[in-house]
Design a protein around this motif. Structure first.
Motif, PDB file in Angstrom:
ATOM      1  N   ASN A 121      -7.095  -4.971   4.150  1.00  0.00           N
ATOM      2  CA  ASN A 121      -6.843  -4.627   2.701  1.00  0.00           C
ATOM      3  C   ASN A 121      -5.807  -5.383   1.968  1.00  0.00           C
ATOM      4  O   ASN A 121      -4.632  -4.956   2.483  1.00  0.00           O
ATOM      5  N   GLN A 166      -3.489   2.692   8.187  1.00  0.00           N
ATOM      6  CA  GLN A 166      -4.431   1.779   8.750  1.00  0.00           C
ATOM      7  C   GLN A 166      -4.291   0.215   8.654  1.00  0.00           C
ATOM      8  O   GLN A 166      -4.487  -0.478   9.647  1.00  0.00           O
ATOM      9  N   GLN A 167      -3.637  -0.177   7.514  1.00  0.00           N
ATOM     10  CA  GLN A 167      -3.100  -1.647   7.567  1.00  0.00           C
ATOM     11  C   GLN A 167      -1.935  -2.055   8.379  1.00  0.00           C
ATOM     12  O   GLN A 167      -1.896  -2.914   9.216  1.00  0.00           O
ATOM     13  N   THR A 219      -4.480   4.518   3.871  1.00  0.00           N
ATOM     14  CA  THR A 219      -4.692   3.049   3.708  1.00  0.00           C
ATOM     15  C   THR A 219      -3.656   2.332   4.416  1.00  0.00           C
ATOM     16  O   THR A 219      -3.919   1.201   5.030  1.00  0.00           O
ATOM     17  N   LEU A 274       0.821  -1.213  -0.037  1.00  0.00           N
ATOM     18  CA  LEU A 274       0.093   0.030  -0.277  1.00  0.00           C
ATOM     19  C   LEU A 274       0.989   1.175  -0.069  1.00  0.00           C
ATOM     20  O   LEU A 274       0.674   2.261  -0.638  1.00  0.00           O
ATOM     21  N   ARG A 284      -0.542   4.693  -1.450  1.00  0.00           N
ATOM     22  CA  ARG A 284      -1.951   4.930  -0.763  1.00  0.00           C
ATOM     23  C   ARG A 284      -1.767   5.053   0.791  1.00  0.00           C
ATOM     24  O   ARG A 284      -1.744   3.846   1.583  1.00  0.00           O
TER      25      ARG A 284
END
Length: 279
Positions: free
Chosen positions: A132, A104-105, A101, A93, A98
């Protein structure tokens, strides 16, 4: 003799026209998956080899594993391998740019690694940190690399030119990387493969029970999932019982009534099977 009212005849004509047009829409031209499969003859031979290997070895082992190992333990094994994949997804990611995201991952990976006992427990999902899933093949695609031709590899299953280039790095995203001992590495890979295959036993049975060309079904599901073709593609062949004569051999067995009446349920099964390589 009294003829049926005119409106009824018009409705019948319109209904027949609609059926004919829908049939033409399904059967016209080659599918998008077909266009991306220039090595189909070779791929089908490899696919057949993988199917026989799965039927003779992997499926029986996975079935025994599913029957012997309690479900909570299998779920913990799933969580553990999934957590390792979350870490690799976070890296990809960030490589894709990104960052939100990716953060968050990373938080999900950190929470499950610490509070989830090394990933055995999926605490992240419980607190709203959803998974994700990304890999290097998708990262290449993010930066403009096309999928390329569809390829079926012995043992590894469905792939593409782009995903094949990324495969060596994606395969390293395993706990086996932490071991130097060859036997330990093999044991980890075997457990990972058998556990993953056990998760798709029902999906495989559903596909086997549908009178479709299984190779075509899995190929198109794989290419759709990898972003090569979409459901809105003008040339995408809709795989339904109605399109069976165009997509399946003439000698294919008749589909069970329950399977034929639920074509929508077959698509997730094909997608699951496509994402479950032999090894």
């Amino acid at each position: 003799m009294t003829l049926a009212p005119q409106p009824r005849w018009r409705a019948l004509v319109f209904l027949l026209m609609a059926l004919l047009l829908s049939g033409c829409a399904v059967l016209r031209g080659p599918s998008a998956g077909k266009k991306l499969d220039p090595f189909e003859n070779w791929n089908r031979k490899v696919f057949s080899f993988n199917e026989k290997l799965d039927e003779a070895v992997l499926k029986p082992v996975a079935t025994g594993y599913s029957e012997i190992v309690p479900e909570p333990i299998r779920k913990s094994v799933d969580n553990f391998f999934g957590n390792v994949g979350d870490g690799w997804s976070a890296i990809n990611l960030f490589l894709q740019g990104r960052f939100k995201t990716g953060i968050q991952q990373t938080m999900r990976f950190a929470v499950n690694t610490t509070l989830g006992l090394g990933g055995l427990l999926d605490i992240g999902s419980e607190v709203g940190l959803e998974r994700n899933t990304e890999d290097l093949g998708k990262t290449f695609g993010r930066w403009g690399f096309g999928t390329g031709a569809y390829i079926v590899w012995p043992l590894f299953g469905p792939s593409s030119v782009r995903d094949s280039l990324a495969m060596p790095w994606d395969r390293l995203a395993s706990p086996a990387l932490a071991f130097n001992d060859g036997r330990s590495k093999v044991s980890i890979y075997v457990l990972q493969t058998v556990n993953a295959r056990s998760n798709f036993l029902r999906a495989g049975e559903m596909l086997d029970g549908i009178a479709l060309d299984k190779y075509t079904f899995i190929r198109d599901a794989y290419l759709t999932r990898r972003g090569s073709i979409s459901q809105d593609d003008d040339d995408f062949e809709v795989l339904t019982p109605g399109s069976l004569p165009a997509s399946a051999p003439a000698s294919a067995p008749e589909a069970p009534a329950s399977a034929a009446s639920t074509p929508a349920a077959a698509a997730p099964a094909a997608s699951a099977a496509a994402s479950s390589p032999t090894l």
